[in-house]
Design an enzyme around this catalytic site. Structure first.
Site, short mmCIF file in Angstrom:
data_model
loop_
_atom_site.label_atom_id
_atom_site.label_comp_id
_atom_site.label_asym_id
_atom_site.label_seq_id
_atom_site.Cartn_x
_atom_site.Cartn_y
_atom_site.Cartn_z
N TYR A 157 -5.42 -9.90 -1.60
CA TYR A 157 -5.80 -9.23 -2.85
C TYR A 157 -7.33 -9.10 -2.93
O TYR A 157 -7.85 -8.15 -3.51
CB TYR A 157 -5.21 -9.95 -4.06
CG TYR A 157 -5.13 -9.09 -5.30
CD1 TYR A 157 -4.36 -7.93 -5.31
CD2 TYR A 157 -5.84 -9.43 -6.45
CE1 TYR A 157 -4.29 -7.13 -6.45
CE2 TYR A 157 -5.76 -8.64 -7.59
CZ TYR A 157 -5.00 -7.49 -7.59
OH TYR A 157 -4.93 -6.70 -8.71
N LYS A 164 -10.24 -7.68 -11.19
CA LYS A 164 -9.33 -8.05 -12.29
C LYS A 164 -9.94 -9.17 -13.15
O LYS A 164 -9.73 -9.21 -14.37
CB LYS A 164 -7.96 -8.46 -11.76
CG LYS A 164 -7.13 -7.32 -11.17
CD LYS A 164 -6.82 -6.20 -12.18
CE LYS A 164 -5.72 -5.28 -11.65
NZ LYS A 164 -5.51 -4.10 -12.53
O1 0WE Z 1 -3.49 -4.43 -8.47
C1 0WE Z 1 -2.66 -4.23 -7.61
C2 0WE Z 1 -2.88 -3.17 -6.56
C3 0WE Z 1 -3.97 -2.20 -6.88
C4 0WE Z 1 -4.45 -1.38 -5.70
C5 0WE Z 1 -3.59 -0.87 -4.73
C6 0WE Z 1 -4.09 -0.10 -3.69
C7 0WE Z 1 -3.23 0.42 -2.57
C8 0WE Z 1 -3.79 1.66 -1.93
C9 0WE Z 1 -5.78 -1.11 -5.60
N1 0WE Z 1 -6.29 -0.36 -4.60
C10 0WE Z 1 -5.47 0.16 -3.65
N2 0WE Z 1 -6.03 0.90 -2.66
C11 0WE Z 1 -5.29 1.62 -1.77
O2 0WE Z 1 -5.83 2.26 -0.86
N3 0WE Z 1 -1.53 -5.02 -7.59
C12 0WE Z 1 -1.39 -6.07 -8.55
C13 0WE Z 1 -0.46 -4.86 -6.57
C14 0WE Z 1 -0.83 -5.70 -5.41
O3 0WE Z 1 -1.68 -5.25 -4.47
C15 0WE Z 1 -1.87 -6.26 -3.56
C16 0WE Z 1 -1.11 -7.37 -3.93
C17 0WE Z 1 -0.44 -7.02 -5.12
C18 0WE Z 1 0.47 -7.87 -5.91
C19 0WE Z 1 -2.68 -6.30 -2.43
C20 0WE Z 1 -2.70 -7.44 -1.66
C21 0WE Z 1 -1.95 -8.55 -2.03
C22 0WE Z 1 -1.14 -8.53 -3.17
#
Ligand code: 0WE
Length: 264
Positions: A157, A164
């Protein structure tokens, strides 16, 4: 009981029908709210149009949250069309994909840090500044979405966790700033959900399975679970709640130790 009857909401962050923002929109619509939506670019506009139409929403506008002029134009449009709004939902996050894998220290260049914080945290400040004047004299509510990575380290993350953490501080500072104008500001920290934002993140399915094995409710949360909590937080039922981070995560974050079912 239509707890959002007569309320008007701007929803920022619907990408697909699996988006958490879409779960929030459906729940708010079911509870009587009128909705407007923004989209990030023309590709998202195409996907959004049939969704918005399905709940009778005709107010769609472009907002790239990195462009101040687009934010200004969106609130000018809302001022012309509606005059006032009651609810702002912010469900936007982005970090460059290369920063969401492997070593945090190795994979966080300055530009990835800047982009993550700009899109995922500053955008809430900017949208709040635009929305607050349209909430004058009403009981306003603003809501954003966070994740456990704000307060705990989570593999991969990485820089999103820092963004966040900033977003959660944003909630507290906006709550203090806007509370005297009767605008409440809260966040929901949702458990992991398979949305477009989660697509292609390595090990995401393992994370979902882990939560379902460990969390008190022994399941993952749905966009409907988040939508219902969001509806409550943005309704007058939550009139005494501001500056809060509400966990909608099957209880996962409350557990110190847990064994898979069948063990002690
Ligand atoms: O906040 C998120 C994900 C937000 C996010 C997702 C992406 C994917 C595509 C931000 N930036 C990008 N950039 C991209 O290119 N989450 C809470 C979901 C999430 O994402 C993770 C998680 C979880 C849970 C990434 C790594 C580990 C766990």
């Amino acid at each position: 009981m239509a707890i959002l009857a007569g309320k008007r909401a701007l929803i920022v962050g619907v990408a697909t029908d699996r988006s958490i923002a879409w779960g929030i929109a459906q729940a708010m619509h079911a509870h009587g709210a009128q909705l407007a939506f923004s989209y990030a670019n023309d590709a998202f506009k195409q996907r959004l149009e049939p969704l918005a139409a399905s709940i009778g929403s005709k107010l769609l506008m472009p907002i790239d949250v990195q462009v101040d002029e687009q934010i200004d134009a969106a609130f000018e449009l809302l001022a012309r069309e509606w005059g006032q709004i009651d609810i702002l939902v912010h469900a936007v996050a982005f970090a460059p994909r290369e920063a969401l894998a492997g070593s945090f220290s190795a994979n966080t260049p300055r530009e990835a840090f800047r982009i993550a914080h700009d899109v995922s945290s500053y955008s809430f400040t900017a949208l709040a500044r635009g929305a607050a004047p349209l909430m004058a004299g009403r009981a306003g509510a603003m809501l954003t979405l966070s994740y456990l990575g704000a307060v705990r380290s989570i593999p991969s993350y990485n820089v999103m966790g820092l963004a966040k953490a900033s977003l959660e501080a944003n909630v507290r500072f906006l709550a203090a700033d806007l509370g005297p104008r009767n605008i409440r500001v809260n966040a929901i920290s949702a458990g992991p959900i398979k949305t477009l934002a989660a697509a292609g993140i390595g090990g995401f399915r393992k994370m979902l399975a882990h939560v379902a094995q460990i969390a008190p409710l022994r399941r993952n949360v749905s966009t409907e679970d988040v939508g219902n909590a969001a509806t409550f937080l943005c309704s007058d039922m939550a009139a005494g709640i501001t500056g809060e981070i509400l966990y909608v995560d099957s209880g996962f974050s409350t557990v110190g130790m847990s064994f898979a079912d069948g063990e002690t």
